[in-house]
Motif scaffolding. Structure first.
Motif, short mmCIF file in Angstrom:
data_model
loop_
_atom_site.label_atom_id
_atom_site.label_comp_id
_atom_site.label_asym_id
_atom_site.label_seq_id
_atom_site.Cartn_x
_atom_site.Cartn_y
_atom_site.Cartn_z
N GLY A 1 -37.75 72.99 10.55
CA GLY A 1 -36.54 72.29 10.12
C GLY A 1 -35.35 72.64 10.98
N ALA A 2 -35.21 73.93 11.33
CA ALA A 2 -34.10 74.35 12.18
C ALA A 2 -34.20 73.70 13.56
CB ALA A 2 -34.09 75.87 12.31
N ALA A 3 -35.42 73.58 14.09
CA ALA A 3 -35.61 72.93 15.38
C ALA A 3 -35.22 71.46 15.32
CB ALA A 3 -37.06 73.08 15.83
N ASP A 4 -35.57 70.82 14.21
CA ASP A 4 -35.17 69.42 14.02
C ASP A 4 -33.65 69.28 14.04
OD1 ASP A 4 -37.80 68.74 13.75
OD2 ASP A 4 -37.76 68.51 11.58
N VAL A 5 -32.97 70.22 13.40
CA VAL A 5 -31.50 70.17 13.37
C VAL A 5 -30.94 70.30 14.78
CG1 VAL A 5 -29.42 71.33 12.55
CG2 VAL A 5 -31.37 71.05 11.01
N VAL A 6 -31.49 71.19 15.58
CA VAL A 6 -31.02 71.36 16.95
C VAL A 6 -31.19 70.06 17.73
CG1 VAL A 6 -31.43 72.56 19.13
CG2 VAL A 6 -31.45 73.84 16.98
N LEU A 7 -32.38 69.44 17.64
CA LEU A 7 -32.63 68.21 18.38
C LEU A 7 -31.73 67.07 17.89
CD1 LEU A 7 -36.54 68.25 18.60
CD2 LEU A 7 -34.89 68.90 20.36
N ALA A 8 -31.66 66.90 16.58
CA ALA A 8 -30.88 65.80 16.04
C ALA A 8 -29.39 65.96 16.29
CB ALA A 8 -31.14 65.67 14.53
N THR A 9 -28.91 67.19 16.32
CA THR A 9 -27.48 67.45 16.52
C THR A 9 -27.07 67.25 17.97
OG1 THR A 9 -27.50 69.04 14.69
CG2 THR A 9 -25.63 69.14 16.19
N THR A 10 -27.91 67.68 18.88
CA THR A 10 -27.55 67.62 20.30
C THR A 10 -27.78 66.26 20.92
OG1 THR A 10 -29.75 68.48 20.86
CG2 THR A 10 -27.96 70.07 20.69
N ARG A 11 -28.64 65.43 20.37
CA ARG A 11 -29.08 64.22 21.06
C ARG A 11 -27.94 63.23 21.31
NH1 ARG A 11 -30.03 59.91 17.50
NH2 ARG A 11 -31.43 58.88 18.97
N THR A 12 -26.92 63.20 20.46
CA THR A 12 -25.84 62.24 20.68
C THR A 12 -24.46 62.88 20.78
OG1 THR A 12 -25.69 61.81 18.30
CG2 THR A 12 -27.05 60.31 19.61
N TYR A 13 -24.40 64.22 20.82
CA TYR A 13 -23.09 64.84 21.07
C TYR A 13 -22.97 65.06 22.57
CZ TYR A 13 -19.08 67.86 21.29
OH TYR A 13 -17.86 68.38 21.61
N PRO A 14 -21.92 64.51 23.22
CA PRO A 14 -21.86 64.53 24.68
C PRO A 14 -21.34 65.80 25.30
CG PRO A 14 -20.02 63.28 23.81
CD PRO A 14 -20.86 63.68 22.62
N GLY A 15 -21.04 66.79 24.50
CA GLY A 15 -20.60 68.06 25.05
C GLY A 15 -21.68 69.11 24.95
N GLU A 16 -21.36 70.31 25.37
CA GLU A 16 -22.31 71.42 25.27
C GLU A 16 -22.35 71.94 23.83
OE1 GLU A 16 -22.28 74.51 28.32
OE2 GLU A 16 -20.81 73.32 29.41
N ILE A 17 -23.55 72.20 23.35
CA ILE A 17 -23.73 72.83 22.04
C ILE A 17 -24.73 73.97 22.19
CG2 ILE A 17 -24.36 72.56 19.62
CD1 ILE A 17 -23.89 69.69 19.72
N ALA B 1 -26.06 61.69 11.73
CA ALA B 1 -26.14 60.33 12.23
C ALA B 1 -25.57 60.30 13.65
CB ALA B 1 -25.38 59.38 11.32
N THR B 2 -25.71 59.16 14.31
CA THR B 2 -25.41 59.06 15.74
C THR B 2 -24.04 59.61 16.12
OG1 THR B 2 -26.86 57.15 16.00
CG2 THR B 2 -25.15 57.44 17.66
N ASP B 3 -23.01 59.29 15.38
CA ASP B 3 -21.66 59.69 15.78
C ASP B 3 -21.10 60.80 14.90
OD1 ASP B 3 -19.93 58.88 17.93
OD2 ASP B 3 -18.45 58.31 16.43
N CYS B 4 -21.93 61.46 14.12
CA CYS B 4 -21.44 62.43 13.14
C CYS B 4 -20.68 63.58 13.80
CB CYS B 4 -22.62 62.98 12.34
SG CYS B 4 -22.17 64.25 11.13
N ILE B 5 -21.28 64.23 14.76
CA ILE B 5 -20.64 65.40 15.36
C ILE B 5 -19.44 64.98 16.19
CG2 ILE B 5 -21.01 67.46 16.74
CD1 ILE B 5 -22.67 67.30 14.17
N ALA B 6 -19.59 63.90 16.98
CA ALA B 6 -18.46 63.43 17.79
C ALA B 6 -17.29 63.02 16.91
CB ALA B 6 -18.91 62.25 18.65
#
Length: 611
Positions: free
Chosen positions: A241-257, A326-331
């Motif tokens: 689950g933690a790995a899923d969070v990493v992938l889902a969070t980074t995939r559409t945030y355009p900065g470094e995480i 979601a796609t734009d959540c972090i941004a």
């Protein structure tokens, strides 16, 4: 609210079948259907230039399926997608009614009505790329244009060789791309960027020989800069689950995480799984091992402490291990933080909206079948609430974006709350008392499975809530939980700042878990030790340990941060008092003596009531 949810597929597109659509789309990126890295590279470009879209006319040259034009339309006054394929234009028009799609040939199209033109991975398919660039230059628009790097996507082939991709006419190496751009935009400032073929395909500065995609930025608009984020995530035997969070969070945030995953009493098998995942992700993932499950607050603090050691982050945050942005959540949250900071509103913490969360952050996007379904339904919600923020006094801890000034002033989460619940309320109150504001980003949707760890550990949730509510009230000297929101200043024994290495005071509180709880914070307390039968050599008798007081007061003492109420014995406590009074006038001793005398004269039952 209707928030029926099921366990979603992991965010890997191999589990999501491609939609049945036009055969001509075989060359194009299809959201939630193309391979994960390809999709991520495309999304990174569109989201990276989000600041350019706001309040402008945006033209997407070579829009393909239309997902990027649709994304821009959430911010632009008008977003127009142009493609040469009539069928695809019709498909995009039906699927994305908020954007406008036009059939036109880019070798002849005009761009004079646009403020911004984006053209991603299309240049290599044009018959006359030089003429296309001249017309773009004549428009006066700000331009972002990308193309595939021939050295990477067609290795061994020369500039006049046919590309490996049969849909392309010609591909460019970095030097060739630079020469083409500078000839087409003569006299205009140009900035070059790249995307490497590694997760998560972030846009970085300069033209790289090893990049998969080369980008040129032309015009007067500044090149966006996205903050570097450091996120702490506790997990207890849920590394998948933690790995899923990493992938889902980074995939559409355009900065470094970067993530600091706190392994909260994980099994050997889960630790090995975490080490394998960390090795694949490299510097993006830091592992922090805790021998026992010290609870959500302690796990967050351990992760934040590791991130502070790494340094260089613009914002910090904490997240659960059972969420999917979601796609734009972090941004959206990051953009809100920047905007509020620019307006002088001192944002301390920003939270998303979600399907499973108590209070005003809960929203209804309908029943969710899988990851792709969530993304599509969240997109509609985001469109209605993009760039909206609401000032709040309470944010839930499933995800919090924290300003570094707030973290420096308030510190971490109070570990006395054990496995979780009310540590976020406690942090909210301290954030407000430190002079920072709390905000909800209305358009930032975060899917939440909810209570994953509690269910795994068979926790009596009602008993946990009751226990932690009592702890919260005792800490803040209030009769009810709701009363903490009326406080303007903390009680004298309740500091606003809590260091990240703070330890929970020993508590006699009974366990709240129904099942086996090896390594968890809610285990039965050890019996109170008996006084020794004889004093240690050269010393006096050691008294029995007292049950912990429900309050803590952390302060620097003899080179470390300690809870002077619960962690110091009588002799050490006396030394602490003496150190605090050192150098002050003797008159300052009077209120101290008066307080001690009053306590000694108090009836035992009254003293128990105070505690």
């Amino acid at each position: 609210m209707n928030n029926r949810t099921t366990r979603m597929d992991r965010p890997t597109t191999s589990l999501v079948p491609p939609p049945r659509t036009l055969a001509s789309m075989a060359e194009r990126m299809l959201p939630n259907a193309s391979d994960l890295l390809t999709e991520t590279l495309h999304w990174q470009r569109y989201v990276f230039f989000r600041p350019w879209y706001e309040g402008r006319v945006v033209l997407d040259a070579g829009c393909g399926e239309g997902y990027g034009t649709n994304y821009a339309s959430a911010f632009a006054t008008q977003a127009i997608g142009i493609d040469v394929d009539t069928g695809i234009v019709g498909y995009a028009s039906r699927k994305y009614p908020h954007a406008r799609f036009v059939r036109d040939d880019l070798d002849r199209a005009a761009f004079d009505k646009a403020d911004v033109v984006v053209c991603f991975e299309t240049l290599e398919s044009l018959a006359d790329p030089k003429g296309f660039l001249r017309r773009l230059n004549d428009s006066g628009a700000s331009v972002a244009i990308s193309t595939a790097n021939r050295l990477v996507v067609s290795p061994g082939r020369g500039p006049l060789d046919r590309p490996r991709n049969r849909y392309r006419r010609r591909e460019f190496a970095p030097a060739e791309f630079r020469a083409l751009i500078e000839a087409g935009f003569e006299g205009r400032p140009v900035t070059y960027l790249s995307q490497e073929p590694v997760w998560h395909g972030a846009v970085t500065g300069g033209l790289s020989e090893t990049a998969v995609s080369l980008i040129a930025v032309v015009g007067d608009l500044p090149v966006p800069r996205w903050p570097r984020l450091g996120l702490a995530m506790p997990t207890m035997d849920n590394v998948d689950g933690a790995a899923d969070v990493v992938l889902a969070t980074t995939r559409t945030y355009p900065g470094e995480i970067e993530f600091a995953i706190a392994l909260n009493g994980c099994s050997d098998e889960e630790r090995k799984k975490a080490e394998s995942f960390g090795a694949k992700m490299g510097a993006r993932v830091h592992l922090v091992e805790l021998e026992t499950n010290e609870g959500f607050a302690a796990g967050c603090n351990a992760g934040l402490a590791r991130l502070k050691e790494v340094g260089g982050f613009d914002y910090y945050g904490v997240t659960n291990d059972d969420v999917a942005p979601a796609t734009d959540c972090i941004a959206e949250m990051v953009a809100a933080m920047q905007n509020l900071e620019d307006r002088g509103l001192r944002p301390g913490a920003i939270g998303p909206v979600s399907n499973v969360v108590h209070g005003h952050q809960q929203v209804d996007i309908g029943a969710v079948k899988d990851y792709r379904d969530m993304l599509e339904k969240a997109e509609a919600y985001h469109r209605d609430h993009a760039m909206e923020v609401t000032p709040v006094r309470q944010l839930r801890g499933l995800f919090l974006l924290l300003h570094p000034d707030c973290l420096a002033a308030v510190g971490g989460f109070d570990p006395r709350f054990g496995m979780g619940n009310f540590e976020d309320d406690d942090h909210n109150v301290r954030t407000a008392m430190a002079g920072f504001s709390l905000w909800m980003a209305n358009g930032a949707f975060l899917y939440h499975a909810g209570s994953t760890t509690f269910r795994k550990l068979n926790v009596d949730y009602g008993a946990l809530i009751k226990r932690n509510a009592e702890i919260l009230c005792a800490k803040w000297l209030v009769p009810t939980v709701d009363a903490i929101w009326q406080l303007k200043t903390p009680p004298p024994t309740t500091p606003i700042y809590l260091p990240l290495d703070a330890k929970a005071p020993v508590s006699p509180t009974a366990a709240v878990a129904q099942g086996p709880q090896t390594g968890t914070q809610e285990t039965d307390p050890e019996p109170e030790p008996e006084p020794p039968t004889r004093p240690p050599t050269g010393g006096r008798p050691v008294p029995a340990l007292r049950p912990a007081f429900a309050h803590a007061y952390y302060h620097a003492f003899e080179g470390r941060s300690v809870d002077v109420i619960n962690q110091l014995d009588d002799e050490a406590f006396g030394r602490w008092v003496a150190s605090m009074l050192e150098g002050v006038p003797r008159s300052a001793r009077f209120p101290v003596v008066q307080a001690v005398v009053q306590l000694m004269d108090a009836d035992e039952d009254e003293l128990r009531d105070v505690a």
